[in-house]
Design an enzyme around this catalytic site. Structure first.
Site, PDB file in Angstrom:
ATOM      1  N   LYS A 173       0.822  -1.221   0.000  1.00  0.00           N
ATOM      2  CA  LYS A 173       0.000   0.000   0.000  1.00  0.00           C
ATOM      3  C   LYS A 173       0.854   1.270   0.000  1.00  0.00           C
ATOM      4  O   LYS A 173       0.443   2.298  -0.481  1.00  0.00           O
ATOM      5  CB  LYS A 173      -0.937   0.015   1.220  1.00  0.00           C
ATOM      6  CG  LYS A 173      -0.196   0.032   2.548  1.00  0.00           C
ATOM      7  CD  LYS A 173      -1.124   0.027   3.743  1.00  0.00           C
ATOM      8  CE  LYS A 173      -1.679  -1.327   4.061  1.00  0.00           C
ATOM      9  NZ  LYS A 173      -0.699  -2.338   4.526  1.00  0.00           N
TER      10      LYS A 173
ATOM     11  N   HIS B  11       0.621  -3.425  14.920  1.00  0.00           N
ATOM     12  CA  HIS B  11       1.216  -2.318  14.172  1.00  0.00           C
ATOM     13  C   HIS B  11       1.235  -1.121  15.105  1.00  0.00           C
ATOM     14  O   HIS B  11       0.184  -0.670  15.570  1.00  0.00           O
ATOM     15  CB  HIS B  11       0.417  -2.005  12.899  1.00  0.00           C
ATOM     16  CG  HIS B  11       1.160  -1.113  11.938  1.00  0.00           C
ATOM     17  ND1 HIS B  11       1.658   0.116  12.305  1.00  0.00           N
ATOM     18  CD2 HIS B  11       1.502  -1.282  10.644  1.00  0.00           C
ATOM     19  CE1 HIS B  11       2.285   0.665  11.268  1.00  0.00           C
ATOM     20  NE2 HIS B  11       2.200  -0.157  10.247  1.00  0.00           N
TER      21      HIS B  11
ATOM     22  N   GLU C 270       6.240  -5.738   8.616  1.00  0.00           N
ATOM     23  CA  GLU C 270       5.561  -5.211   7.412  1.00  0.00           C
ATOM     24  C   GLU C 270       6.003  -3.777   7.124  1.00  0.00           C
ATOM     25  O   GLU C 270       5.189  -2.845   7.113  1.00  0.00           O
ATOM     26  CB  GLU C 270       4.042  -5.245   7.623  1.00  0.00           C
ATOM     27  CG  GLU C 270       3.464  -6.621   7.887  1.00  0.00           C
ATOM     28  CD  GLU C 270       2.048  -6.559   8.445  1.00  0.00           C
ATOM     29  OE1 GLU C 270       1.513  -5.436   8.637  1.00  0.00           O
ATOM     30  OE2 GLU C 270       1.489  -7.622   8.716  1.00  0.00           O
TER      31      GLU C 270
HETATM   32  C1  LIG Z   1      -1.289  -3.506   8.266  1.00  0.00           C
HETATM   33  C2  LIG Z   1      -0.204  -2.571   7.883  1.00  0.00           C
HETATM   34  N1  LIG Z   1       1.044  -3.055   7.759  1.00  0.00           N
HETATM   35  C3  LIG Z   1       2.076  -2.269   7.393  1.00  0.00           C
HETATM   36  C4  LIG Z   1       1.881  -0.935   7.117  1.00  0.00           C
HETATM   37  C5  LIG Z   1       3.062  -0.118   6.703  1.00  0.00           C
HETATM   38  O1  LIG Z   1       3.428   0.736   7.704  1.00  0.00           O
HETATM   39  P1  LIG Z   1       4.728   1.657   7.586  1.00  0.00           P
HETATM   40  O2  LIG Z   1       4.699   2.327   6.288  1.00  0.00           O
HETATM   41  O3  LIG Z   1       4.612   2.561   8.745  1.00  0.00           O
HETATM   42  O4  LIG Z   1       5.915   0.756   7.737  1.00  0.00           O
HETATM   43  C6  LIG Z   1       0.605  -0.363   7.282  1.00  0.00           C
HETATM   44  C7  LIG Z   1       0.382   1.063   7.044  1.00  0.00           C
HETATM   45  O5  LIG Z   1      -0.672   1.600   7.147  1.00  0.00           O
HETATM   46  C8  LIG Z   1      -0.471  -1.201   7.655  1.00  0.00           C
HETATM   47  O6  LIG Z   1      -1.716  -0.740   7.783  1.00  0.00           O
END
Ligand SMILES: Cc1ncc(COP(=O)(O)O)c(C=O)c1O
Length: 442
Positions: free
Chosen positions: A53, A182, A257
């Site tokens: 994402k 998270h 993640e």
């Molecule tokens: C379920 C989940 N995992 C991972 C991420 C990625 O987080 P980051 O960009 O802070 O590493 C997000 C971001 O919204 C998320 O919702």
């Protein structure tokens, strides 16, 4: 790229050609590779599953795939994007605790069976759509401060709701394999990971007493900083120590993640000033409004949605005294303010501004509102790194267009006979030689 180069020198080369009017990114593949290596060095036990994402640029995803990363997908389309590149389902976690039934069915049909949940309804839905899924309970564990807190939306309370949900999963004969959390995106606290890992251990123990015998996955989520000046060292020490304390000697697979950690610093945005307006402030100090060709409906949506503060840097250095100004996007909306107030040496129409660390939560959200195009990405790779990368699956030369033409047998030079080729002058070896590589998959 050969010789001495930097994203800024390449932006200068492009601008100096005089043909560029739209905003554009340069993406440095080397930054992604370096960050992957750094992660592996600092947290060898934690497997990164890149959060698609954050930036679904296929070149970024492919590069991470070729390095060995797994992927966190939140929807059917993200799963499709990753799997269509040949990534095996075992390398994907469907990490969205509130999934659509059709997306669960799609994931299951393609073999993606590891997925998260944080509610009773999700458990019942999964029982219906994917009864053999490998489930990961998502608990809430918030950093003291975060750029984008997530706990308000996702994650069950670890002490009250989680035990109840684990019991329900056991009754439904669902297969719970692990615990995730998270801490919030852009987390400003390191110790939060220790709290999350400790809570996870408590739930692993509870799971065992409930007869959930397959709990062997710990997912510490995202939240890692991604800007060029950020450092993974402190947070990695906290995580390594907490894993050792709570899961040392246990056969538990640990994944994370990270999103912005891999994406942010690799992308530098260049935008051009196409208009300006002097405001009379009633003081000696004036205020100039600069209008650039990318705004909050484009890349700078991160100012609104990702709570990002961005910094503008003139492409051409100047020794003239900086003055107060503001920077605005191209649309006709008054909301379209990129920077409300900053100091820059006086700029003119046609000057370019550079914004570093623009790879996270920018491109996938950008829209061409008002008819202003979403910036294109020009990817850069150092020749020495390219020599290694191009031999690694799934990157190969067919993936790219070189200087606007597909490489390999299609280049004009390749259609020449050997004697014609030797007669063709090659670039002088000591000149600064730029090759623009664009992802042919776009
Ligand atoms: C379920 C989940 N995992 C991972 C991420 C990625 O987080 P980051 O960009 O802070 O590493 C997000 C971001 O919204 C998320 O919702």
């Amino acid at each position: 790229m050969e010789g001495d180069w930097s994203p800024l020198s390449v932006i200068r080369d492009i601008v100096d050609e005089g043909m560029q009017e739209d905003p554009f990114y340069v993406m440095d593949l080397g930054e992604v590779v370096e960050r992957y290596q750094n992660w592996k060095d600092l947290m060898p036990r934690v497997e990164p599953f890149y959060a698609v994402k954050c930036n679904d640029d296929k070149l970024l995803v492919r590069t991470l795939a070729s390095l060995g990363a797994g992927f966190d997908c939140a929807s059917k389309a993200e799963i499709q994007l990753v799997m269509d590149m040949g990534i095996k389902p075992e390398r994907i976690i469907f990490a969205n605790p509130a999934k659509m039934a059709s997306h669960i069915r799609y994931a299951t049909a393609r073999g993606v069976t590891t997925m998260t949940f944080d509610s009773e309804t999700e458990l019942h839905k999964i029982k219906q759509c994917s009864p053999d899924a490998q489930l990961v309970i998502r608990i809430r564990c918030d950093a003291a401060d975060a750029q984008c807190p997530l706990g308000i939306k996702f994650g069950c309370e670890p002490l009250t709701e989680a035990p109840r949900l684990l019991k329900l999963a056991a009754v439904l004969k669902l297969n719970v394999v692990g615990v995730s959390f998270h801490v919030g995106s852009g987390a400003g606290e390191s110790l939060v990971y220790a709290r999350g890992i400790k809570m996870a251990r408590v739930l692993f123990d509870l799971g065992e007493t409930l007869g959930l015998k397959d709990m062997r996955l710990l997912d510490i989520g995202g939240g890692f900083a991604g800007n060029s000046n950020s450092d993974l060292r402190e947070v990695s020490q906290v995580i390594n120590a907490a894993i050792e304390t709570n899961f040392g000697g246990r056969d538990v697979r640990v994944i994370a993640e990270p999103g912005r950690y891999f994406a942010a610093a690799a992308y530098t945005l260049a935008a051009m000033i196409h208009a300006s307006r002097e405001l009379s402030t009633g003081t000696d100090e004036g205020h100039t409004m600069y209008f650039i060709n990318d705004g909050v409906y484009g890349s700078f949506n991160c100012v609104l949605y990702d709570h990002q503060t961005v910094a503008a840097e003139p492409l051409e250095p100047s020794s003239t005294r900086p003055t107060t100004c503001s920077i605005w996007g191209p649309s006709c909306d008054g909301l379209d303010c990129v920077i409300g107030s900053c100091q820059l040496p006086p700029q003119h129409t046609g000057s370019w501004l550079v914004f570093r660390d623009m790879g996270a939560y920018t491109l996938p959200v950008a829209s061409p509102f008002n008819g202003f195009p979403v910036p294109r990405v020009r990817a850069l790779v150092d020749k020495r790194l390219w020599a290694v990368l191009k031999d690694m699956w799934p990157l190969n030369e067919a993936t790219f267009i070189l200087e606007g033409r597909p490489t390999g047998p299609q280049t004009p030079e390749d259609s020449l006979t050997p004697s014609e080729r030797s007669a063709t002058p090659s670039p002088t070896p000591d000149t600064h030689h730029t090759i623009f590589v664009e992802c042919a998959l776009k």
